[in-house]
Scaffold this motif. Structure first.
Motif, short mmCIF file in Angstrom:
data_model
loop_
_atom_site.label_atom_id
_atom_site.label_comp_id
_atom_site.label_asym_id
_atom_site.label_seq_id
_atom_site.Cartn_x
_atom_site.Cartn_y
_atom_site.Cartn_z
N LEU A 40 -3.95 -10.86 -7.78
CA LEU A 40 -5.02 -9.64 -7.67
C LEU A 40 -5.78 -9.74 -6.40
N LYS A 41 -6.10 -10.72 -5.76
CA LYS A 41 -6.86 -10.77 -4.52
C LYS A 41 -5.84 -10.52 -3.42
N ALA A 42 -4.52 -10.61 -3.30
CA ALA A 42 -3.59 -10.15 -2.32
C ALA A 42 -3.39 -8.62 -2.70
N ILE A 43 -3.47 -8.12 -3.79
CA ILE A 43 -3.43 -6.73 -3.90
C ILE A 43 -4.39 -6.12 -3.10
N ASP A 44 -5.62 -6.47 -3.50
CA ASP A 44 -6.78 -5.87 -3.06
C ASP A 44 -6.82 -5.99 -1.35
N TYR A 77 0.77 1.55 -2.68
CA TYR A 77 -0.76 2.09 -2.92
C TYR A 77 -0.76 3.45 -2.96
N ILE A 78 -1.37 4.05 -3.79
CA ILE A 78 -1.58 5.61 -3.99
C ILE A 78 -2.93 6.07 -3.59
N LYS A 79 -2.91 7.39 -3.10
CA LYS A 79 -4.10 8.16 -2.88
C LYS A 79 -3.78 9.71 -3.15
N PHE A 80 -4.45 10.44 -3.47
CA PHE A 80 -4.82 11.82 -3.66
C PHE A 80 -5.55 12.27 -2.75
N SER A 81 -4.97 13.28 -1.92
CA SER A 81 -5.81 13.85 -0.91
C SER A 81 -5.35 15.38 -0.59
N ASN A 82 -6.18 16.37 -0.64
CA ASN A 82 -5.87 17.81 -0.13
C ASN A 82 -4.96 18.25 -1.27
N GLY A 83 -5.11 17.83 -2.59
CA GLY A 83 -4.32 18.39 -3.58
C GLY A 83 -2.79 17.67 -3.61
N SER A 84 -2.56 16.84 -2.92
CA SER A 84 -1.20 15.88 -2.98
C SER A 84 -1.27 14.42 -3.16
N TYR A 85 -0.39 13.97 -3.55
CA TYR A 85 -0.39 12.39 -3.72
C TYR A 85 0.48 11.93 -2.43
N ARG A 116 3.02 8.55 2.91
CA ARG A 116 4.27 9.56 2.68
C ARG A 116 3.98 10.34 1.62
N ARG A 117 4.16 11.84 1.52
CA ARG A 117 3.86 12.44 0.39
C ARG A 117 4.77 12.46 -0.66
N ILE A 118 4.20 12.18 -1.81
CA ILE A 118 5.33 12.24 -3.06
C ILE A 118 4.93 13.13 -4.09
N GLU A 119 6.01 13.22 -5.13
CA GLU A 119 5.43 14.41 -6.06
C GLU A 119 4.77 13.62 -7.23
N LYS A 120 3.98 14.32 -8.00
CA LYS A 120 3.34 13.37 -9.08
C LYS A 120 4.24 13.02 -10.14
N SER A 121 5.40 13.60 -10.12
CA SER A 121 6.59 12.91 -11.19
C SER A 121 7.18 11.69 -10.70
N GLU A 122 7.00 11.38 -9.51
CA GLU A 122 7.37 10.01 -8.68
C GLU A 122 6.40 8.92 -9.15
N LEU A 123 5.42 9.25 -9.49
CA LEU A 123 4.22 8.14 -9.87
C LEU A 123 4.62 7.40 -10.82
N LEU A 124 4.56 6.08 -10.95
CA LEU A 124 4.75 5.17 -11.85
C LEU A 124 3.57 4.67 -12.66
N THR A 125 3.53 3.89 -13.50
CA THR A 125 2.05 3.34 -14.10
C THR A 125 1.36 2.71 -12.97
N THR A 126 0.29 3.09 -12.98
CA THR A 126 -0.88 2.80 -11.80
C THR A 126 -1.93 2.04 -12.37
N ARG A 127 -2.48 1.31 -11.42
CA ARG A 127 -3.88 0.61 -11.77
C ARG A 127 -4.85 1.02 -10.73
N SER A 128 -5.89 1.09 -11.20
CA SER A 128 -6.87 1.33 -10.33
C SER A 128 -7.62 0.17 -9.47
N LEU A 129 -7.83 0.54 -8.20
CA LEU A 129 -7.99 -0.58 -7.16
C LEU A 129 -9.49 -1.08 -7.53
N SER A 130 -10.41 -0.28 -7.98
CA SER A 130 -11.71 -0.34 -8.30
C SER A 130 -11.69 -1.58 -9.60
#
Length: 76
Positions: free
Chosen positions: A9-13, A29-37, A48-62
């Protein structure tokens, strides 16, 4: 949780770009900016921009940061 899990977990962070909000199941790593992922592999990678459909299971960094804090308190 084990010490190995804490170190993972420390390495991910530590490798997360400053503006990332999540990490997916494959370690991107994922971010959402200006209406895009967007995704990237590390601080050194470009977004790089990706489609929402490309997102896999994600975990919040916080959430990951909070888990690290709690695990460190527990290990004291």
């Amino acid at each position: 949780m084990s010490i190995e899990k804490l170190e993972e977990l420390k390495a991910i962070d530590a490798d997360a770009p400053d503006d990332a909000s999540n990490v997916d199941a494959e370690g991107y790593y994922i971010k959402f900016s200006n209406g895009s992922y967007y995704c990237c592999a590390s601080k050194l990678d470009s977004w790089r921009r990706i489609e929402k459909s490309e997102l896999l299971t994600t975990r919040s960094l916080s959430d990951i940061k909070r888990i690290i804090e709690l695990m460190e308190i527990e290990s004291d």
